[in-house]
Design an enzyme around this catalytic site. Structure first.
Site, PDB file in Angstrom:
ATOM      1  N   HIS A   2      -9.847  -3.881  -2.071  1.00 61.28           N
ATOM      2  CA  HIS A   2      -8.799  -3.847  -3.027  1.00 61.28           C
ATOM      3  C   HIS A   2      -8.674  -5.202  -3.364  1.00 61.28           C
ATOM      4  O   HIS A   2      -8.436  -6.079  -2.417  1.00 61.28           O
ATOM      5  CB  HIS A   2      -7.565  -3.011  -2.878  1.00 61.28           C
ATOM      6  CG  HIS A   2      -6.843  -2.905  -4.054  1.00 61.28           C
ATOM      7  ND1 HIS A   2      -5.817  -3.764  -4.648  1.00 61.28           N
ATOM      8  CD2 HIS A   2      -6.536  -1.940  -5.037  1.00 61.28           C
ATOM      9  CE1 HIS A   2      -4.973  -3.555  -5.622  1.00 61.28           C
ATOM     10  NE2 HIS A   2      -5.569  -2.379  -6.034  1.00 61.28           N
ATOM     11  N   ASP A  40      -5.444  -2.675   5.771  1.00 58.45           N
ATOM     12  CA  ASP A  40      -4.775  -2.236   4.571  1.00 58.45           C
ATOM     13  C   ASP A  40      -5.119  -0.712   4.715  1.00 58.45           C
ATOM     14  O   ASP A  40      -6.081  -0.141   4.596  1.00 58.45           O
ATOM     15  CB  ASP A  40      -5.624  -2.800   3.332  1.00 58.45           C
ATOM     16  CG  ASP A  40      -5.357  -1.897   2.186  1.00 58.45           C
ATOM     17  OD1 ASP A  40      -4.636  -0.972   2.046  1.00 58.45           O
ATOM     18  OD2 ASP A  40      -5.928  -2.492   0.968  1.00 58.45           O
ATOM     19  N   GLN A  78      -4.754   3.907   1.300  1.00 62.11           N
ATOM     20  CA  GLN A  78      -5.365   5.153   0.882  1.00 62.11           C
ATOM     21  C   GLN A  78      -5.370   5.993   2.300  1.00 62.11           C
ATOM     22  O   GLN A  78      -5.747   7.130   2.052  1.00 62.11           O
ATOM     23  CB  GLN A  78      -6.702   4.808   0.461  1.00 62.11           C
ATOM     24  CG  GLN A  78      -6.994   4.019  -0.797  1.00 62.11           C
ATOM     25  CD  GLN A  78      -6.148   4.858  -2.028  1.00 62.11           C
ATOM     26  OE1 GLN A  78      -5.766   6.066  -1.760  1.00 62.11           O
ATOM     27  NE2 GLN A  78      -5.562   3.995  -2.961  1.00 62.11           N
ATOM     28  N   LYS A  81       2.237   5.808  -2.823  1.00 62.91           N
ATOM     29  CA  LYS A  81       0.951   6.388  -2.544  1.00 62.91           C
ATOM     30  C   LYS A  81       0.991   7.676  -1.525  1.00 62.91           C
ATOM     31  O   LYS A  81       0.024   8.340  -1.060  1.00 62.91           O
ATOM     32  CB  LYS A  81      -0.222   5.484  -2.201  1.00 62.91           C
ATOM     33  CG  LYS A  81      -0.598   4.416  -3.215  1.00 62.91           C
ATOM     34  CD  LYS A  81      -1.801   3.616  -2.884  1.00 62.91           C
ATOM     35  CE  LYS A  81      -2.070   2.343  -3.488  1.00 62.91           C
ATOM     36  NZ  LYS A  81      -2.502   2.590  -4.844  1.00 62.91           N
ATOM     37  N   CYS A 138      -9.551  -2.428  -9.330  1.00 61.49           N
ATOM     38  CA  CYS A 138      -9.099  -3.550  -8.788  1.00 61.49           C
ATOM     39  C   CYS A 138     -10.006  -3.681  -7.417  1.00 61.49           C
ATOM     40  O   CYS A 138      -9.896  -4.533  -6.248  1.00 61.49           O
ATOM     41  CB  CYS A 138      -7.756  -3.379  -8.258  1.00 61.49           C
ATOM     42  SG  CYS A 138      -6.632  -3.383  -9.200  1.00 61.49           S
TER      43      CYS A 138
HETATM   44  N1  7TS Z   1      -5.206  -1.586  -1.167  1.00 63.32           N
HETATM   45  C1  7TS Z   1      -5.771  -0.363  -1.365  1.00 63.32           C
HETATM   46  C2  7TS Z   1      -6.765  -0.051  -0.656  1.00 63.32           C
HETATM   47  C3  7TS Z   1      -5.127   0.360  -2.659  1.00 63.32           C
HETATM   48  O1  7TS Z   1      -5.819   1.459  -2.938  1.00 63.32           O
HETATM   49  C4  7TS Z   1      -4.195  -0.432  -3.375  1.00 63.32           C
HETATM   50  C5  7TS Z   1      -3.824   0.270  -4.594  1.00 63.32           C
HETATM   51  C6  7TS Z   1      -3.652  -1.625  -3.040  1.00 63.32           C
HETATM   52  C7  7TS Z   1      -4.116  -1.896  -1.843  1.00 63.32           C
HETATM   53  C8  7TS Z   1      -2.664  -2.018  -3.719  1.00 63.32           C
HETATM   54  O2  7TS Z   1      -1.265  -1.560  -3.449  1.00 63.32           O
HETATM   55  P1  7TS Z   1       0.067  -1.712  -4.314  1.00 63.32           P
HETATM   56  O3  7TS Z   1       1.132  -0.719  -4.167  1.00 63.32           O
HETATM   57  O4  7TS Z   1       0.597  -2.877  -3.638  1.00 63.32           O
HETATM   58  O5  7TS Z   1      -0.282  -1.839  -5.647  1.00 63.32           O
HETATM   59  N2  7TS Z   1      -4.956   1.143  -5.477  1.00 63.32           N
HETATM   60  C9  7TS Z   1      -4.773   1.345  -6.541  1.00 63.32           C
HETATM   61  C10 7TS Z   1      -5.752   2.344  -7.048  1.00 63.32           C
HETATM   62  O6  7TS Z   1      -6.634   2.373  -6.518  1.00 63.32           O
HETATM   63  N3  7TS Z   1      -5.476   2.500  -8.487  1.00 63.32           N
HETATM   64  O7  7TS Z   1      -4.271   1.979  -8.809  1.00 63.32           O
HETATM   65  C11 7TS Z   1      -3.702   1.254  -7.453  1.00 63.32           C
END
Ligand code: 7TS
Length: 408
Positions: A125, A202, A205, A228, A366
């Site tokens: 990401h 990270d 997920q 999430k 992303c």
């Molecule tokens: N890393 C992964 C693997 C992610 O899926 C996401 C968000 C992030 C980092 C960033 O997370 P945040 O909460 O700091 O924004 N992924 C997604 C997605 O797949 N669609 O919308 C957000």
């Protein structure tokens, strides 16, 4: 119960938002990799906090402040248990995964110099890529990339070739948000440690999908987002091993993170407070802890098995649709199905599915370098959660079939 629904469909009743119609059809929410919906108990925990205990933490002697502080710190302990971290002070509150990556990347500016190297995977990401680019730019360190194989798994042989004593940190995800690939965190971490590199994972997920044990994985840092994993937005966790958190400089200065403040300079508080300047998202921590308790009540292993079973079912069924192409076919994958219909733009497929009440994400997710790797503008992505059912996935497959008939 359908044998393929390993979790009871009554779980859906705990999610008020899911009981609505969209465009005249019952909502089928399959955008869980972007954010998951919140069970009633999480909504109640946040509501209860604001109605009965709201006060600032760590400062007042009055009863409300003590109650708020107790709940806030109990939430930290809940998250320690969730990750099986060795110490509660290894759990730092952040706004989410993105802030966790930035906190570590910023701190490493003081450790790196030209001649050092960082290894980052190409399955990331943007939030686990751009901060490392900024770190390389600020320090003159070299960025090395772990290439992606056609099936969406990381090339482990190439990874081992990239490792040498110049590498100070390796960053990769546990599960890919775009392709669902599950990376072999334990072996990748062991290899990085052999050359003395720190490991940042990270887990955005992975935490919603499965059991994560940071001590068993032996990672140095592990970041994820509360929204999430059935918790509130604006709230996340960064786990760090004590020895790294002690070495790492603070990310932000301000109240709460200090020991002594004089005009000439200040000393900093101990862990975890050194990294928590300002009034934190107290309600977020309380809601996240409740989300963690909810996941444990449902059963972390049961959630993983349920989603894995549904993933296999939906993948097999989608493969029968004429003109479909799936992206991410690694042997070990979880909770995400990315696909395109030949000749159709993912956005058009997503719009048609929305007309049928089905929420999926379309585009690059992303992860532009992954889309570049496959030479595509994006994909349609359906992503699963504990409350996803066989019936939802049947509706998805019907919808994709209809979209294929209209667009191809
Ligand atoms: N890393 C992964 C693997 C992610 O899926 C996401 C968000 C992030 C980092 C960033 O997370 P945040 O909460 O700091 O924004 N992924 C997604 C997605 O797949 N669609 O919308 C957000």
């Amino acid at each position: 119960m359908d044998p393929r629904n390993l979790l009871p469909t009554s779980l859906l009743d705990e999610f008020p938002i899911l009981k609505q119609t969209i465009n005249g059809r019952p909502l089928v929410y399959l955008d869980n990799a972007a954010t998951v919906q919140k069970p009633e108990c999480v909504l109640n925990a946040v509501d209860h906090y604001y109605r009965t205990d709201n006060a600032n933490v760590h400062r007042g002697v009055h009863t409300l402040s003590q109650r708020a502080t107790d709940s806030f710190e109990a939430a930290r302990e809940q998250l320690r248990m969730h990750l099986n971290a060795a110490h509660t002070h290894e759990i730092l509150w952040t706004r989410g995964t993105t802030e966790g990556v930035n906190l570590v990347a910023h701190g490493f500016r003081t450790f790196l110099q030209p001649g050092d190297a960082l290894v980052v995977s190409t399955l990331e990401h943007h939030s686990n890529l751009v901060p490392w680019q900024m770190l390389a730019q600020a320090t003159g360190a070299e960025l090395r990339f772990i290439p992606l194989l056609d099936d969406g798994s990381l090339d482990q042989d190439a990874y081992l070739e990239l490792l040498d004593r110049r590498v100070k940190l390796v960053a990769f995800n546990h599960i890919s948000n775009a392709l669902g690939t599950v990376n072999p965190v334990q072996s990748m971490t062991a290899a990085a440690h052999q050359v003395g590199a720190a490991v940042f994972v990270d887990g955005a997920q992975a935490v919603p999908h499965s059991t994560v044990d940071v001590q068993a994985l032996d990672v140095d840092f592990y970041a994820f987002s509360g929204h999430k994993m059935y918790g509130p937005t604006g709230m996340g966790v960064l786990y760090g091993k004590t020895e790294w958190l002690e070495r790492l400089p603070p990310y932000m200065g301000g109240g709460e993170m200090i020991d002594q403040v004089r005009l000439e300079g200040s000393t900093y508080a101990g862990l975890p407070f050194k990294f928590e300047a300002g009034t934190p998202h107290i309600a977020g921590a309380i809601g996240l802890a409740e989300a963690s308790r909810w996941m444990h009540r449902v059963g972390l292993e049961r959630i993983a098995r349920h989603e894995d079973e549904l993933l296999r079912y939906a993948t097999a069924k989608l493969q029968t649709v004429d003109g479909i192409r799936l992206y991410g076919t690694a042997a070990h994958k979880a909770a995400v199905i990315s696909f395109n219909l030949d000749g159709a733009h993912p956005y058009d497929v997503g719009m048609l599915l929305d007309q049928m009440g089905i929420a999926v994400r379309t585009g690059q997710h992303c992860t532009q370098p992954i889309m570049d790797r496959y030479g595509i503008p994006g994909t349609v992505r359906a992503s699963l959660a504990a409350y996803t059912t066989v019936e939802h996935l049947d509706t998805l497959v019907d919808g994709v079939q209809k979209a294929a008939r209209m667009l191809l």
